[in-house]
Design an enzyme around this catalytic site. Structure first.
Site, PDB file in Angstrom:
ATOM      1  N   LYS A  76      -4.310  13.155   0.566  1.00 30.02           N
ATOM      2  CA  LYS A  76      -5.276  11.937   0.721  1.00 30.02           C
ATOM      3  C   LYS A  76      -5.994  12.666   1.547  1.00 30.02           C
ATOM      4  CE  LYS A  76      -5.189   7.122   2.778  1.00 30.02           C
ATOM      5  NZ  LYS A  76      -3.967   5.964   3.615  1.00 30.02           N
ATOM      6  N   SER A 151      -3.944   1.299   1.472  1.00 30.40           N
ATOM      7  CA  SER A 151      -5.278   2.665   1.124  1.00 30.40           C
ATOM      8  C   SER A 151      -4.646   4.031   0.931  1.00 30.40           C
ATOM      9  CB  SER A 151      -5.898   2.229   2.579  1.00 30.40           C
ATOM     10  OG  SER A 151      -5.039   3.122   3.139  1.00 30.40           O
ATOM     11  N   SER A 175      -0.123   1.218   3.805  1.00 27.59           N
ATOM     12  CA  SER A 175      -0.851   1.920   2.644  1.00 27.59           C
ATOM     13  C   SER A 175       0.329   3.020   2.138  1.00 27.59           C
ATOM     14  CB  SER A 175      -2.177   2.478   3.743  1.00 27.59           C
ATOM     15  OG  SER A 175      -2.941   1.922   3.589  1.00 27.59           O
TER      16      SER A 175
HETATM   17  N1  GLN Z   1      -4.019  -2.796   4.286  1.00 24.97           N
HETATM   18  C1  GLN Z   1      -3.520  -2.827   6.023  1.00 24.97           C
HETATM   19  C2  GLN Z   1      -5.100  -2.075   6.763  1.00 24.97           C
HETATM   20  O1  GLN Z   1      -6.040  -2.839   6.249  1.00 24.97           O
HETATM   21  C3  GLN Z   1      -2.615  -1.041   6.141  1.00 24.97           C
HETATM   22  C4  GLN Z   1      -3.837  -0.610   5.549  1.00 24.97           C
HETATM   23  C5  GLN Z   1      -3.570   1.041   6.256  1.00 24.97           C
HETATM   24  O2  GLN Z   1      -1.772   1.290   6.021  1.00 24.97           O
HETATM   25  N2  GLN Z   1      -3.542   2.088   6.370  1.00 24.97           N
HETATM   26  O3  GLN Z   1      -4.752  -2.024   8.112  1.00 24.97           O
END
Ligand code: GLN
Length: 504
Positions: A76, A151, A175
């Site tokens: 990532k 994400s 994410s």
């Molecule tokens: N979808 C969640 C957010 O927008 C989690 C994102 C993540 O785990 N990085 O904060």
């Protein structure tokens, strides 16, 4: 070669069935030919990848291969990579080339893995659909009109589309697990502190955790073996000893108690998704596990609690992006104030700005007690709910998401609808627990994930449960049609992707 698991690739390299140069070349060719339809990679350094593969082959030939020697891994684009751009999906870091490797990257290099490339992601890991990336949305390999989740959507799509055998992700509120569910792969968010956060661009420091994303639990275990461990340079990294995460994979499930939280199976869960989860649970029951009804009474408070704490921490973490030290700087600032404001106005996207505004508000002197302090108190209650359940059961199970992947653009103008996607995943981060998503079937051709939640540092048990499920089912072995096309046949598919994917 690209259809093999990490475990098979390790064996094939050791037995000299193929070389790392051949494996790495295969994946690089697939990325070049096919990724235009998914947009799962931000940066690929072919020369460096091929050089690392050649070195790996030399190491294998010399008889001193490490655990992952020669295996290409996608990372990532949140992990700092020495000499290779680390954008975090943001214009703010589009020009940022770190002078060092983050600890996770160092661990993979020490284990002999080949850095295949850096994957697309929501900007600063904020999102559930991978639509907030500065580099454009990622598309779901199962249907390019759908989001891959976020994400870590680039990592999930790359693995699902067989552009990488495995990848890393990070999980602040879901994410790793949510995109794993949407793309039909296996993903593990370890216990908070199990994997070092050094050199991982910070979003919400008390929640962020890196973990593996791969086809199977076995491959996740192989990656976690490389990633986990204490890092003296990360003060939140745990000194709890690690174990060989592969060693329990074959254990019987007889006597295992699996808690099913009432709150995870009620209103809001798509019924076809619920049916998939039920049949996966029946399979675990057939293997000797007992299903026990449990309750997490503060579940309704997880979304508001997370969306105070995560933006609050994000607002402080992101204050470092000021146009002075590194990253984007606006053109010809007239004074210091103009430098700060225009750099941040131009460098950050809408979702990131929304979080900074909410977080700054929640932390401001007059509101701190009402919002941030209150959220921390509720966080404690949420954690206690899990501790109470784990007095009765060994593992908690439920859906990873309320339904399968949704269409690109469907929720991008409705932040609240987007935040609701995380309803089953956020609490795990608030409590610091390990959680997994495991393929559990399909709804109208779209993958669905079973979530498994464990006690702190009980990753080996989660991997065991997931592995046993995967021994008895083939959901994790299904591949999207677009991924099985020969690389030469990519042009049609790529035209389809761009015709359907841009409506967001
Ligand atoms: N979808 C969640 C957010 O927008 C989690 C994102 C993540 O785990 N990085 O904060």
């Amino acid at each position: 070669m690209h259809t093999q698991s990490v475990a098979q690739l390790i064996a094939g390299l050791r037995e000299r069935q193929f070389s790392s140069v051949e494996v790495t070349r295969t994946y690089l060719d697939r990325i070049a030919a096919l990724d235009s339809q998914y947009n799962s990679f931000i940066s690929v350094d072919e020369t460096a990848a091929m050089a690392a593969a050649a070195q790996a082959d030399a190491r294998i030939a010399a008889g001193n291969a490490a655990a992952l020697t020669g295996i290409p891994i996608a990372h990532k684009d949140i992990f700092c990579t020495d000499g290779l751009r680390t954008s975090c999906g943001s214009r703010m870091l589009d020009n940022f080339v770190p002078p060092y490797d983050g600890t996770v990257i160092q661990h993979f290099k020490a284990a002999g893995a080949v850095l295949l490339g850096k994957t697309n992601m929501d900007e600063f890991a904020m999102g559930s659909s991978n639509e907030s990336s500065f580099y454009g949305p990622v598309r779901n390999p199962w249907d390019t009109r759908l989001v891959p989740g976020g994400s870590s959507g680039g990592s999930a799509a790359a693995v699902a589309a067989l552009l990488a055998p495995a990848a890393t992700g990070t999980d602040t509120g879901g994410s790793i697990r949510q995109p794993a569910a949407f793309c039909g792969i296996t993903g593990l968010k370890p216990t908070y502190g199990r994997v070092s956060r050094l050199g991982m661009v910070a979003f919400a420091s008390s929640l962020d955790q890196a973990g593996p994303m791969a086809h199977s639990a076995q491959d996740c275990a192989l990656l976690l073996n490389a990633m986990a461990g204490h890092d003296p340079l990360d003060s939140t990294s745990s000194t709890t000893s690690t174990e060989d995460y592969c060693q329990n994979l074959g254990n019987s499930l007889a006597g295992l108690r699996i808690g099913l939280p009432r709150e995870y199976f009620g209103e809001g869960l798509d019924s076809a998704t619920g049916a998939c989860i039920d049949s996966a649970l029946k399979e675990l029951e057939a293997q000797g596990a007992t299903l026990v009804p449990v309750s997490l009474p503060h579940s309704a408070l997880t979304i508001p609690t997370y969306y105070i704490i995560a933006p609050a921490e994000a607002s402080t973490n992101l204050s470092r992006f000021d146009g002075v030290r590194y990253g984007y700087r606006c053109d010809k600032p007239v004074d210091l104030h103009d430098l700060y404001t225009r750099t941040r106005q131009e460098g950050f996207g809408d979702e990131v700005k929304r979080r900074i505004l909410v977080g700054t508000y929640a932390l401001s002197a007059g509101y701190y007690d009402a919002y941030y302090k209150k959220a921390q108190q509720i966080r404690r209650l949420i954690k206690q709910d899990f501790m109470d359940c784990f007095a009765q059961v060994d593992v908690i199970a439920g859906p990873t998401t309320p339904g399968p992947a949704f269409a690109l653009g469907a929720k991008s103008n409705d932040p609240i609808a987007m935040y609701l996607e995380d309803v089953y995943t956020l609490a795990v981060n608030l409590a610091g627990l390990p959680g997994m998503s495991v393929p559990a079937g399909f709804v109208d051709g779209k993958p669905v994930g079973l979530q498994l939640i464990g006690r702190h540092f009980d990753e080996a048990r989660l991997l065991n449960v997931a592995h046993r499920l995967q021994q008895a089912t083939d959901w994790h072995l299904r591949r999207p049609e677009s991924a099985t096309l020969a690389t030469g046949a990519s042009s049609n598919a790529s035209a389809k992707g761009s015709a359907t994917g841009e409506q967001a």
